[in-house]
Motif scaffolding. Structure first.
Motif, PDB file in Angstrom:
ATOM      1  N   PRO A 249      50.416  56.930  38.374  1.00 53.93           N
ATOM      2  CA  PRO A 249      49.512  56.287  37.409  1.00 53.93           C
ATOM      3  C   PRO A 249      48.780  55.083  37.986  1.00 53.93           C
ATOM      4  N   TYR A 250      49.305  54.515  39.053  1.00 54.86           N
ATOM      5  CA  TYR A 250      48.625  53.379  39.680  1.00 54.86           C
ATOM      6  C   TYR A 250      49.057  53.310  41.146  1.00 54.86           C
ATOM      7  N   ALA A 251      48.253  52.642  41.979  1.00 57.24           N
ATOM      8  CA  ALA A 251      48.575  52.462  43.391  1.00 57.24           C
ATOM      9  C   ALA A 251      49.539  51.294  43.558  1.00 57.24           C
ATOM     10  N   THR A 252      50.375  51.347  44.583  1.00 53.87           N
ATOM     11  CA  THR A 252      51.286  50.256  44.899  1.00 53.87           C
ATOM     12  C   THR A 252      50.739  49.467  46.083  1.00 53.87           C
ATOM     13  N   GLN A 253      50.988  48.161  46.080  1.00 56.82           N
ATOM     14  CA  GLN A 253      50.387  47.269  47.078  1.00 56.82           C
ATOM     15  C   GLN A 253      51.459  46.625  47.946  1.00 56.82           C
ATOM     16  N   ASP A 254      51.180  46.582  49.243  1.00 60.30           N
ATOM     17  CA  ASP A 254      52.013  45.850  50.173  1.00 60.30           C
ATOM     18  C   ASP A 254      51.653  44.368  50.065  1.00 60.30           C
ATOM     19  N   LYS A 255      52.614  43.536  49.747  1.00 56.86           N
ATOM     20  CA  LYS A 255      52.327  42.121  49.493  1.00 56.86           C
ATOM     21  C   LYS A 255      51.855  41.386  50.732  1.00 56.86           C
ATOM     22  N   THR A 256      52.225  41.876  51.919  1.00 57.06           N
ATOM     23  CA  THR A 256      51.841  41.205  53.158  1.00 57.06           C
ATOM     24  C   THR A 256      50.432  41.588  53.588  1.00 57.06           C
ATOM     25  N   THR A 257      50.153  42.891  53.663  1.00 60.26           N
ATOM     26  CA  THR A 257      48.848  43.361  54.150  1.00 60.26           C
ATOM     27  C   THR A 257      47.800  43.452  53.047  1.00 60.26           C
ATOM     28  N   LYS A 258      48.260  43.468  51.777  1.00 57.66           N
ATOM     29  CA  LYS A 258      47.398  43.660  50.605  1.00 57.66           C
ATOM     30  C   LYS A 258      46.873  45.088  50.487  1.00 57.66           C
ATOM     31  N   LEU A 259      47.304  45.978  51.382  1.00 59.91           N
ATOM     32  CA  LEU A 259      46.833  47.353  51.356  1.00 59.91           C
ATOM     33  C   LEU A 259      47.626  48.168  50.332  1.00 59.91           C
ATOM     34  N   PHE A 260      46.961  49.216  49.803  1.00 61.67           N
ATOM     35  CA  PHE A 260      47.539  50.037  48.754  1.00 61.67           C
ATOM     36  C   PHE A 260      47.928  51.415  49.273  1.00 61.67           C
ATOM     37  N   SER A 261      48.804  52.071  48.513  1.00 62.68           N
ATOM     38  CA  SER A 261      49.151  53.472  48.759  1.00 62.68           C
ATOM     39  C   SER A 261      49.326  54.175  47.423  1.00 62.68           C
ATOM     40  N   MET A 262      49.152  55.505  47.454  1.00 64.80           N
ATOM     41  CA  MET A 262      49.217  56.288  46.226  1.00 64.80           C
ATOM     42  C   MET A 262      49.512  57.737  46.603  1.00 64.80           C
ATOM     43  N   THR A 263      50.221  58.460  45.745  1.00 62.28           N
ATOM     44  CA  THR A 263      50.542  59.854  46.030  1.00 62.28           C
ATOM     45  C   THR A 263      50.183  60.748  44.855  1.00 62.28           C
ATOM     46  N   SER A 264      49.985  62.015  45.173  1.00 61.67           N
ATOM     47  CA  SER A 264      49.743  63.036  44.152  1.00 61.67           C
ATOM     48  C   SER A 264      50.481  64.299  44.576  1.00 61.67           C
TER      49      SER A 264
END
Length: 258
Positions: A197-212
């Motif tokens: 339902p939403y992407a998760t963020q790495d607190k250090t890099t600020k980059l996101f990931s998401m799966t389907s």
């Protein structure tokens, strides 16, 4: 665009929240229109979000509101309604002649990175119609397109189960302005798809990931069938849909299930 599962979850959640505030809420693309799904701005910028009404629907017949939702699953909060005095950060601009209601957000900061919902209501009926929302991101780092990979099904699945689960992983992207679709050939697959339902963020890099995840009948998972995962990404100016990966079915997998 987010899939239909997310829309249903959001609608159910809005109903709970708004009923607790003595409103009956509905998301309705047929009444309240928010054409801009994503927006990206720099800290300190001023941004204006717009909504309008569907053809034949008069904005003057409703009371107009702007709400915000900080994160998925959290309560929505009323920001401002038509004819309210501007606050330090927000100003509501109503133009009934053009059937348009705008929200001006001044000197944006990271705290303004939320989803904004335009709503139209009848106070006497205690009913509100919500637009689909505009997700605003105040950029904290450089924009980065997603890396996309379809994970191959496990040997246990190909040997022992009636269905194959394909997992599409989108990672290392920023901001989280993405949607994921599956296609078989040129046809979009909408059934048996489960997307985060939403992407998760790495607190250090600020980059996101998401799966389907896509469940495929073993009978359909054949070499002639090519399954493609496409991650549509809004980079701040336009949508990019060439972030893809694809996989063909496997020859000779057993259809015998003990």
């Amino acid at each position: 665009m987010r899939n239909s599962r997310i829309s249903v979850l959001l609608l159910k959640w809005l109903l709970i929240v708004c009923q607790s505030e003595y409103h009956i809420c509905q998301t309705s693309a047929h009444i309240v229109l928010q054409s801009t799904r994503f927006m990206s701005v720099l800290p300190g910028d001023e941004v204006t979000l717009d909504c309008s009404m569907a053809a034949g629907v008069r904005m003057s017949s409703y009371i107009m509101y702007w709400y915000k939702q900080d994160h998925y699953g959290e309560p929505i909060q009323l920001i401002i309604k038509e004819n309210d005095k501007p606050t330090q950060n927000y100003e509501a601009i109503l133009n009934t002649n053009d059937n348009r209601f705008s929200l001006k957000v001044s000197k944006v900061t990271a705290q303004d990175s939320v989803t904004y919902y335009c709503a139209a209501g009848h106070s006497e009926a205690r009913t509100a119609y919500f637009g689909n929302g505009t997700k605003l991101t105040v950029l904290e780092r450089d924009v980065k397109e997603p890396e996309v990979e379809i994970l191959k099904p496990s040997g246990i699945e190909t040997r022992c189960k009636k269905t194959i689960t394909l997992v599409c992983v989108a990672e290392k992207f920023y901001p989280d302005h993405v949607s994921i679709t599956w296609t078989l050939g040129d046809k979009e697959i909408k059934e048996n798809v489960a997307t985060d339902p939403y992407a998760t963020q790495d607190k250090t890099t600020k980059l996101f990931s998401m799966t389907s995840r896509l469940k495929v009948s073993k009978k359909e998972f054949k070499p002639k069938n090519k399954y493609r995962c496409t991650v549509n990404f809004y980079n701040g100016t336009h949508d990019i849909s060439d972030n893809t990966d694809e996989i063909n079915g496997i020859e000779g997998i057993s259809l015998d299930i003990n």
